[in-house]
Design a protein around this motif. Structure first.
Motif, short mmCIF file in Angstrom:
data_model
loop_
_atom_site.label_atom_id
_atom_site.label_comp_id
_atom_site.label_asym_id
_atom_site.label_seq_id
_atom_site.Cartn_x
_atom_site.Cartn_y
_atom_site.Cartn_z
N LYS A 169 -8.81 8.26 -3.16
CA LYS A 169 -10.05 8.27 -2.36
C LYS A 169 -10.53 9.70 -2.17
O LYS A 169 -9.73 10.64 -2.16
N ASN A 204 -9.73 5.05 6.24
CA ASN A 204 -9.45 5.33 4.84
C ASN A 204 -8.01 5.80 4.63
O ASN A 204 -7.57 6.74 5.28
N THR A 205 -7.28 5.17 3.76
CA THR A 205 -5.89 5.44 3.34
C THR A 205 -4.86 5.25 4.44
O THR A 205 -3.71 5.60 4.25
N ASN A 257 -4.81 10.01 -2.59
CA ASN A 257 -4.46 8.58 -2.68
C ASN A 257 -5.58 7.75 -3.33
O ASN A 257 -5.83 6.62 -2.92
N CYS A 271 -7.59 10.92 6.27
CA CYS A 271 -8.40 11.02 5.05
C CYS A 271 -9.71 10.30 5.35
O CYS A 271 -9.91 9.15 4.97
N ASP A 296 0.83 -1.21 0.00
CA ASP A 296 0.00 0.00 0.00
C ASP A 296 0.86 1.26 0.00
O ASP A 296 1.91 1.29 0.64
N PRO A 333 0.26 7.23 3.20
CA PRO A 333 -0.70 8.31 3.09
C PRO A 333 -0.01 9.64 2.79
O PRO A 333 1.11 9.88 3.22
N GLN A 354 -5.20 -1.22 3.03
CA GLN A 354 -6.36 -0.35 2.84
C GLN A 354 -7.20 -0.82 1.66
O GLN A 354 -8.33 -0.41 1.49
#
Length: 198
Positions: free
Chosen positions: A45, A64-65, A43, A30, A22, A25, A152
């Motif tokens: 999203k 998230n992220t 990223n 986020c 992944d 961030p 993620q």
């Protein structure tokens, strides 16, 4: 000496591949949002405006992220989370209520060994990254578990869906030989409604 630069290139590529999970961030938080008007794209999203974030956002949406993901899994009596794999994430399952049979199959490195267990309330079970695994409610009541994944975006490949509901279908010759099935059985399986458990 002429092979030395090639060795360094191979080592550099191997290191880059090993670190290619992944992305990191780009900002501290986020919080996921469906509001495309006020959201900021980070990223891959849409994120809530940082100045609008509150402590209530740091439940599921706050992941998230951040390199992990979570899911709540509610099981009706007898229900199954069918054999599937997460190619980009290890999963840890925490049983909250009920009686769930869990298991995973190793790769051929360990002769496709099946590990199964019935964890009790509060117990944890780990499914290693990329291995086929399942959960089955073997109790007479509803069961509840929470799942955390080390990515993620761990992805989900449900084995039966991928094999028997592929868009364009896999050749019946391939499936009959791979699973040692009669073509009529393959045709029957391809005609079934394979549900999406995403």
């Amino acid at each position: 000496m002429k092979f030395l630069p090639i060795s360094f290139l191979i080592l550099a590529l191997a290191t880059a591949t090993a670190l290619a999970y992944d992305p990191s961030p780009l900002q501290d938080i986020c919080v996921a949002t469906d509001d495309l008007e006020s959201g900021v794209f980070v990223n891959g999203k849409f994120c809530k405006d940082l100045k609008q974030a509150t402590a209530d956002d740091f439940q599921f949406l706050g992941l998230n992220t951040l390199g992990i993901s979570m899911a709540r899994i509610d099981f009706a009596p007898g229900s199954l989370n069918p054999p599937h794999t997460h190619p980009r994430g290890t999963e840890v399952l925490v049983v909250v209520e009920g009686t769930i049979l869990v298991g995973f199959v190793t790769s051929d490195q360990l002769n496709n060994t099946l590990f199964t267990k019935v964890p009790y309330k509060g117990d944890v079970f780990v499914f290693p990254i990329g291995l086929i695994h399942f959960q089955l409610n073997i109790g007479n009541t509803y069961a509840l578990a929470f799942s955390g994944l080390s990515s993620q975006n761990p992805r989900l490949i449900t084995i039966a869906n991928a094999v028997f509901e592929a868009k364009a279908p896999i050749s019946a010759d391939v499936l009959t030989k791979a699973f040692q099935l009669d073509k009529k059985v393959v045709d029957y399986l391809e005609a079934q409604f394979w549900y999406d458990n995403n």
